[in-house]
Design an enzyme around this catalytic site. Structure first.
Site, mmCIF file in Angstrom:
data_model
loop_
_atom_site.group_PDB
_atom_site.id
_atom_site.type_symbol
_atom_site.label_atom_id
_atom_site.label_comp_id
_atom_site.label_asym_id
_atom_site.label_seq_id
_atom_site.Cartn_x
_atom_site.Cartn_y
_atom_site.Cartn_z
ATOM 1 N N LYS A 1 0.826 -1.210 0.000
ATOM 2 C CA LYS A 1 0.000 0.000 0.000
ATOM 3 C C LYS A 1 0.861 1.260 0.000
ATOM 4 O O LYS A 1 0.623 2.201 0.741
ATOM 5 C CB LYS A 1 -0.929 -0.004 1.215
ATOM 6 C CG LYS A 1 -1.910 -1.162 1.217
ATOM 7 C CD LYS A 1 -2.752 -1.159 2.474
ATOM 8 C CE LYS A 1 -3.735 -2.283 2.599
ATOM 9 N NZ LYS A 1 -3.988 -3.147 1.532
ATOM 10 N N CYS A 2 1.850 1.285 -0.853
ATOM 11 C CA CYS A 2 2.833 2.362 -0.906
ATOM 12 C C CYS A 2 2.747 3.058 -2.264
ATOM 13 O O CYS A 2 2.325 2.451 -3.249
ATOM 14 C CB CYS A 2 4.231 1.752 -0.708
ATOM 15 S SG CYS A 2 5.612 2.887 -0.897
ATOM 16 N N GLY A 3 3.160 4.290 -2.315
ATOM 17 C CA GLY A 3 3.211 4.994 -3.588
ATOM 18 C C GLY A 3 4.141 4.328 -4.589
ATOM 19 O O GLY A 3 3.996 4.510 -5.798
ATOM 20 N N PHE A 4 5.091 3.526 -4.103
ATOM 21 C CA PHE A 4 6.023 2.822 -4.983
ATOM 22 C C PHE A 4 5.587 1.391 -5.298
ATOM 23 O O PHE A 4 6.299 0.667 -5.996
ATOM 24 C CB PHE A 4 7.428 2.792 -4.356
ATOM 25 C CG PHE A 4 8.036 4.150 -4.165
ATOM 26 C CD1 PHE A 4 8.215 5.015 -5.238
ATOM 27 C CD2 PHE A 4 8.430 4.566 -2.909
ATOM 28 C CE1 PHE A 4 8.785 6.272 -5.060
ATOM 29 C CE2 PHE A 4 9.005 5.821 -2.713
ATOM 30 C CZ PHE A 4 9.180 6.678 -3.795
ATOM 31 N N THR A 5 4.429 0.978 -4.802
ATOM 32 C CA THR A 5 3.965 -0.402 -4.995
ATOM 33 C C THR A 5 3.916 -0.787 -6.465
ATOM 34 O O THR A 5 4.183 -1.932 -6.822
ATOM 35 C CB THR A 5 2.590 -0.613 -4.322
ATOM 36 O OG1 THR A 5 2.737 -0.366 -2.920
ATOM 37 C CG2 THR A 5 2.062 -2.025 -4.526
#
Length: 162
Positions: free
Chosen positions: A34-38
């Protein structure tokens, strides 16, 4: 102590020795669902598919230490990676990468490749470590570095062992 001295549990609980990856080029990544980099999972899988037959492996280590961006169980993480990104490279059990409970593999990685301004601490999800065929940490990449941007570095280390 060598990188190959260590072991870790796959996301299904199976213990794996890093000796299984001897003579391979490795990209080790602490991941989060659930990360912006996922979305980097997509490019990681692209690299894996392109080079897996050339003795290249990506090892994914889910971590919930940064903004609690991977709160799910190992089973939920595995399902997320498969359903959303068709991840086929090895994913390991969720670990800690910083602090007194940092997994020994991450203690090893951070002691052999400092980050920005010499820090050993992992700053965020999707920090990447490149390991050559001899088990040496040869590069560390910040989370915002897209995996496809390091393809040339990977190719450099994929040359056969003499």
């Amino acid at each position: 102590m060598s990188f190959y001295y260590h072991s870790a549990r796959l996301i299904n609980g199976e213990e794996v020795s890093m000796t299984n990856y001897k003579n391979k080029v490795l990209l080790i990544v602490n991941t989060a669902s659930k990360c912006g980099f996922t979305k980097q999972f997509k490019d990681l899988e692209t690299l894996y598919q392109k080079y897996k037959n050339k003795e290249f492996e990506i090892l994914g280590f889910p971590c919930n230490q940064f903004g609690e961006q991977d709160p799910g169980s190992n089973e939920e993480i595995a399902q997320f990676c498969t359903l959303n990104y068709n991840v086929s490279f090895p994913m390991f059990e969720k670990i800690e990468v910083n602090g007194e409970n940092a997994h020994p593999i991450y203690q090893y990685l951070t002691s052999h490749a400092a980050g920005f301004l010499g820090t050993k601490k992992i700053k965020w999800n999707f920090t990447k470590f490149l390991i050559n065929r001899q088990g040496e940490v040869v590069a560390r990449y910040a989370p915002n570095i897209n995996p496809l941007k390091i393809e040339k570095d990977i190719e450099k280390y994929l040359t056969p062992i003499n």
